[in-house]
Design a protein around this motif. Structure first.
Motif, PDB file in Angstrom:
ATOM      1  N   LEU A   1     -10.997 -10.941   1.178  1.00 42.19           N
ATOM      2  CA  LEU A   1     -11.139  -9.720   0.389  1.00 42.19           C
ATOM      3  C   LEU A   1     -10.692  -8.449   1.109  1.00 42.19           C
ATOM      4  N   PRO A   2     -11.103  -8.190   2.361  1.00 40.60           N
ATOM      5  CA  PRO A   2     -10.650  -6.952   3.018  1.00 40.60           C
ATOM      6  C   PRO A   2      -9.135  -6.826   3.083  1.00 40.60           C
ATOM      7  N   ALA A   3      -8.446  -7.932   3.362  1.00 41.03           N
ATOM      8  CA  ALA A   3      -6.988  -7.889   3.442  1.00 41.03           C
ATOM      9  C   ALA A   3      -6.376  -7.609   2.077  1.00 41.03           C
ATOM     10  N   VAL A   4      -6.940  -8.195   1.019  1.00 44.15           N
ATOM     11  CA  VAL A   4      -6.417  -7.978  -0.327  1.00 44.15           C
ATOM     12  C   VAL A   4      -6.622  -6.524  -0.749  1.00 44.15           C
ATOM     13  N   VAL A   5      -7.807  -5.980  -0.501  1.00 48.97           N
ATOM     14  CA  VAL A   5      -8.066  -4.576  -0.845  1.00 48.97           C
ATOM     15  C   VAL A   5      -7.106  -3.665  -0.089  1.00 48.97           C
ATOM     16  N   GLY A   6      -6.946  -3.909   1.210  1.00 47.04           N
ATOM     17  CA  GLY A   6      -6.036  -3.098   2.012  1.00 47.04           C
ATOM     18  C   GLY A   6      -4.609  -3.173   1.506  1.00 47.04           C
ATOM     19  N   ARG A   7      -4.173  -4.373   1.108  1.00 46.32           N
ATOM     20  CA  ARG A   7      -2.804  -4.542   0.604  1.00 46.32           C
ATOM     21  C   ARG A   7      -2.604  -3.816  -0.727  1.00 46.32           C
TER      22      ARG A   7
ATOM     23  N   LEU B   1      -4.197  -1.201  -1.913  1.00 46.24           N
ATOM     24  CA  LEU B   1      -4.177   0.250  -1.701  1.00 46.24           C
ATOM     25  C   LEU B   1      -2.848   0.684  -1.094  1.00 46.24           C
ATOM     26  N   ALA B   2      -2.346  -0.111  -0.154  1.00 47.77           N
ATOM     27  CA  ALA B   2      -1.070   0.230   0.491  1.00 47.77           C
ATOM     28  C   ALA B   2       0.082   0.142  -0.508  1.00 47.77           C
ATOM     29  N   GLU B   3       0.078  -0.915  -1.339  1.00 50.03           N
ATOM     30  CA  GLU B   3       1.153  -1.067  -2.324  1.00 50.03           C
ATOM     31  C   GLU B   3       1.152   0.060  -3.351  1.00 50.03           C
ATOM     32  N   HIS B   4      -0.029   0.595  -3.625  1.00 47.64           N
ATOM     33  CA  HIS B   4      -0.122   1.716  -4.565  1.00 47.64           C
ATOM     34  C   HIS B   4       0.225   3.043  -3.890  1.00 47.64           C
ATOM     35  N   GLY B   5       0.355   3.030  -2.568  1.00 45.71           N
ATOM     36  CA  GLY B   5       0.629   4.261  -1.835  1.00 45.71           C
ATOM     37  C   GLY B   5      -0.564   5.178  -1.727  1.00 45.71           C
ATOM     38  N   ALA B   6      -1.766   4.608  -1.760  1.00 47.85           N
ATOM     39  CA  ALA B   6      -2.989   5.412  -1.735  1.00 47.85           C
ATOM     40  C   ALA B   6      -3.218   6.002  -0.344  1.00 47.85           C
ATOM     41  N   ARG B   7      -3.286   7.315  -0.283  1.00 47.41           N
ATOM     42  CA  ARG B   7      -3.634   7.998   0.962  1.00 47.41           C
ATOM     43  C   ARG B   7      -5.124   8.294   1.054  1.00 47.41           C
ATOM     44  N   SER B   8      -5.803   8.254  -0.096  1.00 48.04           N
ATOM     45  CA  SER B   8      -7.249   8.487  -0.123  1.00 48.04           C
ATOM     46  C   SER B   8      -7.877   7.527  -1.117  1.00 48.04           C
ATOM     47  N   VAL B   9      -9.127   7.147  -0.852  1.00 49.68           N
ATOM     48  CA  VAL B   9      -9.821   6.209  -1.728  1.00 49.68           C
ATOM     49  C   VAL B   9     -11.269   6.644  -1.869  1.00 49.68           C
ATOM     50  N   MET B  10     -11.749   6.690  -3.112  1.00 49.11           N
ATOM     51  CA  MET B  10     -13.139   7.039  -3.388  1.00 49.11           C
ATOM     52  C   MET B  10     -14.009   5.818  -3.134  1.00 49.11           C
ATOM     53  N   VAL B  11     -15.130   6.034  -2.430  1.00 42.77           N
ATOM     54  CA  VAL B  11     -15.988   4.925  -2.016  1.00 42.77           C
ATOM     55  C   VAL B  11     -17.424   5.189  -2.461  1.00 42.77           C
ATOM     56  N   PRO B  12     -17.991   4.353  -3.333  1.00 41.21           N
ATOM     57  CA  PRO B  12     -19.409   4.489  -3.678  1.00 41.21           C
ATOM     58  C   PRO B  12     -20.288   4.302  -2.439  1.00 41.21           C
TER      59      PRO B  12
ATOM     60  N   ALA C   1      -8.233  -1.238   5.281  1.00 47.87           N
ATOM     61  CA  ALA C   1      -7.528  -0.208   4.515  1.00 47.87           C
ATOM     62  C   ALA C   1      -7.275   1.015   5.383  1.00 47.87           C
ATOM     63  N   ASP C   2      -6.087   1.592   5.267  1.00 44.21           N
ATOM     64  CA  ASP C   2      -5.729   2.772   6.074  1.00 44.21           C
ATOM     65  C   ASP C   2      -6.012   4.080   5.356  1.00 44.21           C
ATOM     66  N   ALA C   3      -6.316   4.033   4.073  1.00 48.86           N
ATOM     67  CA  ALA C   3      -6.518   5.262   3.294  1.00 48.86           C
ATOM     68  C   ALA C   3      -7.768   6.009   3.753  1.00 48.86           C
ATOM     69  N   GLU C   4      -7.732   7.331   3.630  1.00 52.82           N
ATOM     70  CA  GLU C   4      -8.890   8.164   3.966  1.00 52.82           C
ATOM     71  C   GLU C   4     -10.018   7.920   2.977  1.00 52.82           C
ATOM     72  N   ARG C   5     -11.241   7.701   3.479  1.00 57.77           N
ATOM     73  CA  ARG C   5     -12.394   7.471   2.613  1.00 57.77           C
ATOM     74  C   ARG C   5     -12.936   8.798   2.088  1.00 57.77           C
ATOM     75  N   VAL C   6     -13.175   8.849   0.785  1.00 56.58           N
ATOM     76  CA  VAL C   6     -13.792  10.022   0.155  1.00 56.58           C
ATOM     77  C   VAL C   6     -15.123   9.568  -0.413  1.00 56.58           C
ATOM     78  N   GLU C   7     -16.203  10.146   0.059  1.00 58.13           N
ATOM     79  CA  GLU C   7     -17.540   9.730  -0.362  1.00 58.13           C
ATOM     80  C   GLU C   7     -17.853  10.209  -1.773  1.00 58.13           C
ATOM     81  N   ASP C   8     -18.503   9.350  -2.533  1.00 56.51           N
ATOM     82  CA  ASP C   8     -18.967   9.712  -3.872  1.00 56.51           C
ATOM     83  C   ASP C   8     -20.203  10.589  -3.736  1.00 56.51           C
TER      84      ASP C   8
END
Length: 209
Positions: free
Chosen positions: A64-70, A72-83, A94-101
């Motif tokens: 799962l971690p590798a799939v999520v990271g892939r 996000l990368a394929e979408h070009g996500a630089r930031s990701v919202m995290v509950p 994942a390399d994207a910057e975490r944004v807290e909910d």
């Protein structure tokens, strides 16, 4: 006899054997259809999600971690919202910057977020619907409506049911329920489909099991 009187007469005849006004009406609806086993129920969910133009992926818990990271990368996500209650291991690759909910997130802050990753409460195979109930690993409803890309994790087969009645038995009606059937889409009178009007244009569902 007028048309109104004929219709009312039919209604009275149909209700002639009904008891008092408070007598319960037995509907006799089927709770499930087809008697599918757990594996086929998950397959049906995947088929119906794809019909709604969701992108469906399958993996094990370790993958799962590798799939999520892939994704996000394929979408070009630089930031990701995290509950707040999301398992941190899911984003460990994942390399994207975490944004807290947070309650204080403004609409402009949410609009700048590229992606959001959440879990779910339950998934319904027959309708290809995934339900969020605002739990700690799903966050506030708005975080899944503003960002353009939603990665949604479903644990199979535990979180998958066949039908809507089975899903309702698992859900608390007092919670803020969000029912998701594919990416956001609408059509005008000429049936021109437009995606992303009131939710993410891209919905990626990971079936983990």
């Amino acid at each position: 006899m007028s048309s109104r009187e004929r219709i009312l007469g039919r209604v009275r005849r149909a209700l002639a054997d009904v008891g008092g006004e408070d007598a319960p009406v037995e509907r006799g609806y089927l709770r499930t259809h087809g008697g599918l086993d757990a594996e086929r129920t998950v397959d049906l969910l995947a088929e119906n999600l794809a019909d709604y133009r969701a992108l469906v992926h399958r993996c094990t818990e370790d993958e799962l971690p590798a799939v999520v990271g892939r994704l996000l990368a394929e979408h070009g996500a630089r930031s990701v919202m995290v509950p707040a209650g999301l398992d941190p291991r899911w984003l460990s690759e994942a390399d994207a910057e975490r944004v807290e909910d947070r309650a204080g997130n403004t609409p402009h802050e949410l609009d700048r977020v590229d992606s959001v990753v959440t879990a779910c409460a339950v998934a319904i195979a027959e309708t290809g619907t995934i339900v969020l109930d605002g739990g700690p690993d799903q966050g506030r409803r708005r975080i899944t409506l503003v960002p353009d890309h939603h990665v949604l994790v479903v644990r199979v087969p535990d979180q998958v049911v066949s039908s809507v009645p089975q899903a309702l038995e698992r859900l608390d009606p007092a919670r803020p329920l969000t029912w998701i059937s594919g990416p956001s889409a609408t059509s005008d009178i000429e049936l021109d489909r437009v995606e992303g009007v009131h939710g993410p244009r891209t919905l990626e569902v990971i079936l983990v099991g």
